[in-house]
Design a protein around this motif. Structure first.
Motif, PDB file in Angstrom:
ATOM      1  N   ILE A  69       0.855  -1.191   0.000  1.00  0.00           N
ATOM      2  CA  ILE A  69       0.000   0.000   0.000  1.00  0.00           C
ATOM      3  C   ILE A  69       0.890   1.240   0.000  1.00  0.00           C
ATOM      4  O   ILE A  69       1.772   1.378   0.846  1.00  0.00           O
ATOM      5  N   ASN A  70       0.636   2.136  -0.939  1.00  0.00           N
ATOM      6  CA  ASN A  70       1.269   3.459  -0.943  1.00  0.00           C
ATOM      7  C   ASN A  70       0.157   4.506  -0.853  1.00  0.00           C
ATOM      8  O   ASN A  70      -0.569   4.725  -1.823  1.00  0.00           O
ATOM      9  N   PRO A  71       0.010   5.192   0.301  1.00  0.00           N
ATOM     10  CA  PRO A  71      -1.080   6.165   0.460  1.00  0.00           C
ATOM     11  C   PRO A  71      -1.016   7.323  -0.523  1.00  0.00           C
ATOM     12  O   PRO A  71      -1.993   8.050  -0.682  1.00  0.00           O
ATOM     13  N   MET A  72       0.130   7.512  -1.174  1.00  0.00           N
ATOM     14  CA  MET A  72       0.235   8.544  -2.203  1.00  0.00           C
ATOM     15  C   MET A  72      -0.666   8.226  -3.384  1.00  0.00           C
ATOM     16  O   MET A  72      -1.060   9.114  -4.149  1.00  0.00           O
ATOM     17  N   LEU A  73      -1.024   6.957  -3.562  1.00  0.00           N
ATOM     18  CA  LEU A  73      -1.743   6.520  -4.748  1.00  0.00           C
ATOM     19  C   LEU A  73      -3.229   6.295  -4.521  1.00  0.00           C
ATOM     20  O   LEU A  73      -3.948   5.965  -5.470  1.00  0.00           O
ATOM     21  N   TYR A  74      -3.695   6.456  -3.279  1.00  0.00           N
ATOM     22  CA  TYR A  74      -5.073   6.095  -2.974  1.00  0.00           C
ATOM     23  C   TYR A  74      -5.812   7.233  -2.278  1.00  0.00           C
ATOM     24  O   TYR A  74      -5.253   7.900  -1.399  1.00  0.00           O
ATOM     25  N   THR A  75      -7.066   7.429  -2.660  1.00  0.00           N
ATOM     26  CA  THR A  75      -7.971   8.174  -1.790  1.00  0.00           C
ATOM     27  C   THR A  75      -8.447   7.210  -0.714  1.00  0.00           C
ATOM     28  O   THR A  75      -8.282   5.976  -0.826  1.00  0.00           O
ATOM     29  N   SER A  76      -9.042   7.735   0.328  1.00  0.00           N
ATOM     30  CA  SER A  76      -9.532   6.857   1.395  1.00  0.00           C
ATOM     31  C   SER A  76     -10.618   5.920   0.880  1.00  0.00           C
ATOM     32  O   SER A  76     -10.711   4.761   1.311  1.00  0.00           O
ATOM     33  N   ILE A  77     -11.427   6.385  -0.065  1.00  0.00           N
ATOM     34  CA  ILE A  77     -12.488   5.526  -0.628  1.00  0.00           C
ATOM     35  C   ILE A  77     -11.863   4.406  -1.446  1.00  0.00           C
ATOM     36  O   ILE A  77     -12.247   3.226  -1.324  1.00  0.00           O
ATOM     37  N   ASP A  78     -10.888   4.755  -2.289  1.00  0.00           N
ATOM     38  CA  ASP A  78     -10.226   3.725  -3.104  1.00  0.00           C
ATOM     39  C   ASP A  78      -9.549   2.676  -2.227  1.00  0.00           C
ATOM     40  O   ASP A  78      -9.634   1.471  -2.492  1.00  0.00           O
ATOM     41  N   LEU A  79      -8.859   3.148  -1.193  1.00  0.00           N
ATOM     42  CA  LEU A  79      -8.146   2.203  -0.329  1.00  0.00           C
ATOM     43  C   LEU A  79      -9.117   1.292   0.401  1.00  0.00           C
ATOM     44  O   LEU A  79      -8.869   0.082   0.518  1.00  0.00           O
ATOM     45  N   THR A  80     -10.208   1.829   0.872  1.00  0.00           N
ATOM     46  CA  THR A  80     -11.209   1.012   1.570  1.00  0.00           C
ATOM     47  C   THR A  80     -11.684  -0.134   0.678  1.00  0.00           C
ATOM     48  O   THR A  80     -11.871  -1.268   1.132  1.00  0.00           O
ATOM     49  N   GLN A  81     -11.861   0.153  -0.600  1.00  0.00           N
ATOM     50  CA  GLN A  81     -12.322  -0.882  -1.542  1.00  0.00           C
ATOM     51  C   GLN A  81     -11.274  -1.959  -1.787  1.00  0.00           C
ATOM     52  O   GLN A  81     -11.605  -3.077  -2.183  1.00  0.00           O
ATOM     53  N   GLN A  82      -9.983  -1.640  -1.547  1.00  0.00           N
ATOM     54  CA  GLN A  82      -8.907  -2.601  -1.792  1.00  0.00           C
ATOM     55  C   GLN A  82      -8.627  -3.512  -0.603  1.00  0.00           C
ATOM     56  O   GLN A  82      -8.006  -4.571  -0.762  1.00  0.00           O
ATOM     57  N   LEU A  83      -9.055  -3.119   0.580  1.00  0.00           N
ATOM     58  CA  LEU A  83      -8.563  -3.781   1.787  1.00  0.00           C
ATOM     59  C   LEU A  83      -9.032  -5.223   1.937  1.00  0.00           C
ATOM     60  O   LEU A  83      -8.295  -6.064   2.463  1.00  0.00           O
ATOM     61  N   ASP A  84     -10.224  -5.525   1.504  1.00  0.00           N
ATOM     62  CA  ASP A  84     -10.707  -6.902   1.650  1.00  0.00           C
ATOM     63  C   ASP A  84      -9.812  -7.885   0.910  1.00  0.00           C
ATOM     64  O   ASP A  84      -9.531  -8.992   1.396  1.00  0.00           O
ATOM     65  N   SER A  85      -9.325  -7.495  -0.275  1.00  0.00           N
ATOM     66  CA  SER A  85      -8.464  -8.405  -1.041  1.00  0.00           C
ATOM     67  C   SER A  85      -7.068  -8.494  -0.425  1.00  0.00           C
ATOM     68  O   SER A  85      -6.345  -9.464  -0.653  1.00  0.00           O
ATOM     69  N   ILE A  86      -6.658  -7.492   0.369  1.00  0.00           N
ATOM     70  CA  ILE A  86      -5.335  -7.490   1.002  1.00  0.00           C
ATOM     71  C   ILE A  86      -5.314  -8.351   2.258  1.00  0.00           C
ATOM     72  O   ILE A  86      -4.281  -8.917   2.633  1.00  0.00           O
ATOM     73  N   LYS A  87      -6.460  -8.486   2.902  1.00  0.00           N
ATOM     74  CA  LYS A  87      -6.520  -9.119   4.215  1.00  0.00           C
ATOM     75  C   LYS A  87      -5.995 -10.551   4.214  1.00  0.00           C
ATOM     76  O   LYS A  87      -5.473 -11.038   5.225  1.00  0.00           O
ATOM     77  N   ALA A  88      -6.083 -11.239   3.092  1.00  0.00           N
ATOM     78  CA  ALA A  88      -5.661 -12.642   3.050  1.00  0.00           C
ATOM     79  C   ALA A  88      -4.141 -12.805   2.990  1.00  0.00           C
ATOM     80  O   ALA A  88      -3.630 -13.909   3.216  1.00  0.00           O
ATOM     81  N   PHE A  89      -3.406 -11.753   2.721  1.00  0.00           N
ATOM     82  CA  PHE A  89      -1.952 -11.849   2.590  1.00  0.00           C
ATOM     83  C   PHE A  89      -1.304 -11.845   3.979  1.00  0.00           C
ATOM     84  O   PHE A  89      -1.653 -11.023   4.827  1.00  0.00           O
ATOM     85  N   PRO A  90      -0.335 -12.719   4.212  1.00  0.00           N
ATOM     86  CA  PRO A  90       0.311 -12.758   5.536  1.00  0.00           C
ATOM     87  C   PRO A  90       1.262 -11.590   5.777  1.00  0.00           C
ATOM     88  O   PRO A  90       1.620 -11.320   6.913  1.00  0.00           O
ATOM     89  N   GLU A  91       1.688 -10.909   4.718  1.00  0.00           N
ATOM     90  CA  GLU A  91       2.616  -9.774   4.864  1.00  0.00           C
ATOM     91  C   GLU A  91       2.052  -8.555   4.137  1.00  0.00           C
ATOM     92  O   GLU A  91       1.501  -8.668   3.043  1.00  0.00           O
ATOM     93  N   LEU A  92       2.215  -7.398   4.777  1.00  0.00           N
ATOM     94  CA  LEU A  92       1.757  -6.146   4.178  1.00  0.00           C
ATOM     95  C   LEU A  92       2.849  -5.098   4.324  1.00  0.00           C
ATOM     96  O   LEU A  92       3.427  -4.918   5.400  1.00  0.00           O
ATOM     97  N   ILE A  93       3.147  -4.402   3.234  1.00  0.00           N
ATOM     98  CA  ILE A  93       4.084  -3.276   3.263  1.00  0.00           C
ATOM     99  C   ILE A  93       3.286  -1.984   3.089  1.00  0.00           C
ATOM    100  O   ILE A  93       2.520  -1.844   2.125  1.00  0.00           O
ATOM    101  N   VAL A  94       3.444  -1.060   4.041  1.00  0.00           N
ATOM    102  CA  VAL A  94       2.829   0.270   3.953  1.00  0.00           C
ATOM    103  C   VAL A  94       3.960   1.262   3.692  1.00  0.00           C
ATOM    104  O   VAL A  94       4.830   1.473   4.536  1.00  0.00           O
TER     105      VAL A  94
END
Length: 757
Positions: A570-595
């Motif tokens: 996730i790079n917050p430079m590339l997302y509005t809060s609405i866009d990011l909210t829509q992406q999070l469900d697909s991210i949740k299954a990954f064991p590692e997350l880079i912010v």
């Protein structure tokens, strides 16, 4: 009115900015739509480009509206209820739905009384059955009361009344509508216990003082004695102390800037320290005759640090003056101060005239520049203890620089180096023609066209400005150690005085270090351990000279959302809060997350979205400080802690790697603190900029001004985030081979840690 200023604009301001300049009226007139003091955020942003910090000084003097949302707002002289004009709001296209709001914040004032009333008149046509207007009164940024108004084609009166439960907090009023109707508003008013604003805040003696509005006709000679310089230093300290501590000055009984002009000739004529002390004693005695009744006492709770008043001693000031100042110091004072207020008990707003029509070469006003700024920093910078000793010692040096600044270049160098002394990465210094800062003292005439970063005592080349530069003989990863036989270390000694960075890693603007006075430069550099030299010719003219060539295409930001089967990104430079909210469900299954927080986020609500995703419960991630206006220079811990998140059993259960570097500043750093509260996290990178609070603005004269950090931010355990920023779990050092190989060394370190853990 010179003290309370409000900007009047027309709807065509964006097209006509270059031809007009703002005028000023009293704050008491802002509710009167005949003055048409309504502005959209975009309009004020555009105006800012010409007149730099007007946004900061005028935000609380006007109505803000969302003119960009498909509606037309204008004065109307036909449909009126009171006076000559009303405010008409209509859809840009007939019978289309639009959204409209206007908002005003009384951020300079704390209203004492039992009740607050917002009142006005309204009507409409083309009304739908369900149409209604919403009214709001906010206190402490929370909606305290709202009302729905049914619209008819007849003028109707509205009255919204609330109890004044939070007199120490700012009050905001707002009107909102969504629909197709054409609306008219007229004769808005705001009152406290049935008293209108002009009754609550009548004109003060300070507002009526106009003696020096045009100039201060006083010349500072070049042959000032050492004793006189010392007297000026004492005057600066005493003047600032009285400005913020004496009840009569606090209440607006005097225009204190003009009082400086009145006392200055007397101090300049003092032959010695004793006569100077006597002159100041008489000055203070005259003030005490006008002193007002004190209102509150100062409590001792939650103090983080106090001002340094060691200068108030008999040896420096003499017994009589010392006794007078200590008497004032120990008086209880009101929370209200005529020259400064706090926005929602948060960052300071300095209620200072801009003096934008006063020229830099007015000797008295030039000295006022220094006196105002030095005392503002001395009493209101939230990180003062980290540079306080140096700040006290610098006053003598800068009095000399400002007195001797007899040309515009010397004046600009003086204010640029002065503002750099506080080592605040939020600092920018503005000129009348630049809202992004100016570069006096920093740049020479020609530019060596490379991107670079500080590396030990040199500069490591990280990129090219122009495609042609790639063929010059210098490569990415080369470390420049000297230019024209002068070491980078020595160049920095000369130019660092004009840069404000909180820590060594904050030196992100290295372009001035690569600027030279001629169109060629002899460069010594190290490549893979071997020292080499090269002569570059035909350099780019920084001030509009030779065209450097074809600009390089910018490297794209990492845009992928998935790095591999186990790591999301996730790079917050590339997302509005609405866009990011829509992406999070697909991210949740990954064991590692880079912010990745190495850029500034584009949406202020990103922090809430990430907190609600990463955290299992509400957390306290920091606390902040605020300035106690009843005891200026004292900073207290806010009782309201910085908390975020919510109870969430479905929070992200994986590991979180947080990437930061020298580009992580302010909001990015705040998000870093929040993400660091995730149960399984690691912070990887280089030191951030170390300025996590809001900014506030300070005027000089003639369109010059500056800004500083307005809020101190601390970890919950009490560690200050200044100057080192976000805590690093795994610090990373840039290496030449990373640049040779075009590697993202911080991301690579995070991936290495993920794989080895």
């Amino acid at each position: 009115m010179k003290k309370y200023i409000v900007l009047i604009v027309s709807l065509s301001i964006i097209q006509s900015l270059s031809a007009q300049k703002p005028e000023y009226i009293s704050f008491r007139e802002f509710l009167d739509f005949e003055k048409y003091n309504i502005m959209s955020e975009q309009e004020l942003y555009e105006l800012n480009k010409l007149y730099f910090h007007y946004y900061a000084f005028l935000e609380n003097k006007i109505w803000f509206t969302n003119l960009e949302r498909n509606c037309d707002v204008q004065k109307d002289s036909i449909e009126i209820h009171h006076g000559k004009y009303s405010l008409k709001v209509s859809p840009e296209k007939s019978d289309s739905i639009y959204s409209f709001s206007i908002r005003h914040s009384f951020c300079e004032y704390r209203f004492k009384g039992d009740s607050l009333v917002f009142e006005g008149w309204y009507k409409g046509n083309n009304i739908s059955y369900s149409d209604s207007i919403s009214l709001y009164i906010y206190q402490a940024n929370n909606i305290f009361k709202e009302a729905k108004l049914q619209i008819t084609d007849k003028w109707q009166n509205f009255i919204l009344k609330i109890p004044n439960i939070s007199p120490k907090w700012n009050t905001d009023i707002a009107v909102e509508y969504k629909g197709k109707a054409v609306l008219w508003f007229d004769n808005f008013s705001f009152s406290v216990d049935n008293k209108r604003l002009d009754e609550i805040y009548p004109e003060t003696p300070a507002e009526l003082d106009h003696e020096f509005d045009e100039s201060f006709k006083f010349n500072l000679t070049d042959s000032i004695s050492l004793e006189t310089y010392r007297n000026l230093e004492t005057l600066c300290r005493v003047w600032g102390f009285l400005k913020y501590y004496h009840p009569a000055v606090q209440s607006g009984m005097y225009d204190w800037n003009y009082e400086l002009f009145r006392i200055l000739p007397k101090i300049m004529n003092c032959a010695d320290k004793t006569s100077m002390q006597r002159t100041l004693c008489c000055w203070i005695q005259d003030l005490d005759k006008a002193a007002i009744k004190n209102e509150i006492t100062v409590n001792e709770d939650s103090i983080l640090f106090r001002p340094d008043f060691n200068w108030i001693n008999s040896q420096e000031l003499g017994d009589n003056l010392c006794v007078q100042l200590k008497k004032i110091l120990n008086k209880p004072r009101p929370f209200y101060n005529y020259s400064v207020t706090l926005y929602h008990l948060d960052y300071p707003i300095f209620i200072e005239p801009l003096y934008d029509k006063i020229s830099w070469d007015d000797d008295g006003y030039r000295l006022l520049c220094l006196f105002r700024y030095w005392n503002i920093i001395n009493y209101f910078h939230p990180y003062r203890p980290y540079f306080e000793n140096n700040w006290q010692l610098l006053l003598s040096k800068y009095i000399r620089l400002f007195v001797k600044a007899k040309n515009i270049s010397d004046f600009e160098k003086a204010i640029t180096s002065l503002t750099a002394e506080i080592k605040d990465a939020h600092t920018e210094t503005y000129s009348p023609t630049s809202y992004t800062g100016f570069n006096i003292g920093q740049y020479e005439s020609y530019q060596i066209p490379f991107e670079s970063k500080v590396y030990k005592d040199g500069l490591i080349i990280t990129g090219y400005w122009f495609e042609e530069t790639q063929k010059c003989g210098l490569e990415l990863g080369d470390v420049i150690i000297s230019i024209n036989a002068k070491s980078i270390k020595d160049i920095r000694k000369e130019k660092d005085v004009y840069f404000s960075f909180s820590n060594e890693n904050g030196m992100i603007n290295t372009y001035p270090l690569l600027s030279v006075s001629q169109d060629s430069a002899s460069i010594t550099y190290i490549r893979k351990g071997e020292e080499k030299s090269i002569l570059l010719k035909g350099l780019f003219g920084y001030y509009g000279g030779t065209n450097g060539g074809t600009p390089m295409e910018q490297e794209p930001l990492i845009s992928k959302r998935i790095i591999n089967d186990t790591i999301a990104y996730i790079n917050p430079m590339l997302y509005t809060s609405i866009d990011l909210t829509q992406q999070l469900d697909s991210i949740k299954a990954f064991p590692e997350l880079i912010v990745d927080l190495r850029e500034y986020p584009i949406d202020n609500a990103i922090d809430t979205v990430l907190a609600n995703f990463l955290l299992p419960d509400e957390v306290i991630y920091a606390f902040s400080s605020y300035s106690d206006l009843s005891n200026p220079g004292v900073f207290r811990k806010r009782s309201e802690l910085c908390n975020i998140g919510k109870k969430n059993a479905e929070y992200y259960k994986g590991n979180v790697s947080i990437l930061v570097n020298e580009n992580s500043i302010s909001k990015s750093e705040i998000i870093g603190l929040i993400c660091s509260c995730a149960p399984r996290h690691q912070v990887v990178g280089t030191m951030t900029r170390g300025v996590l609070g809001n900014v506030c603005y300070i005027p000089f004269i003639g369109g010059y001004g500056t800004r500083m950090t307005g809020i101190g931010v601390y970890y919950p355990d009490g560690e200050c985030t200044y100057p080192n920023g976000v805590r690093l779990d795994y610090p990373v050092q840039i290496m030449p081979e990373d640049i040779y190989n075009k590697q993202d060394y911080i991301l690579n370190k995070a991936l290495e840690l993920i794989n080895t853990h």
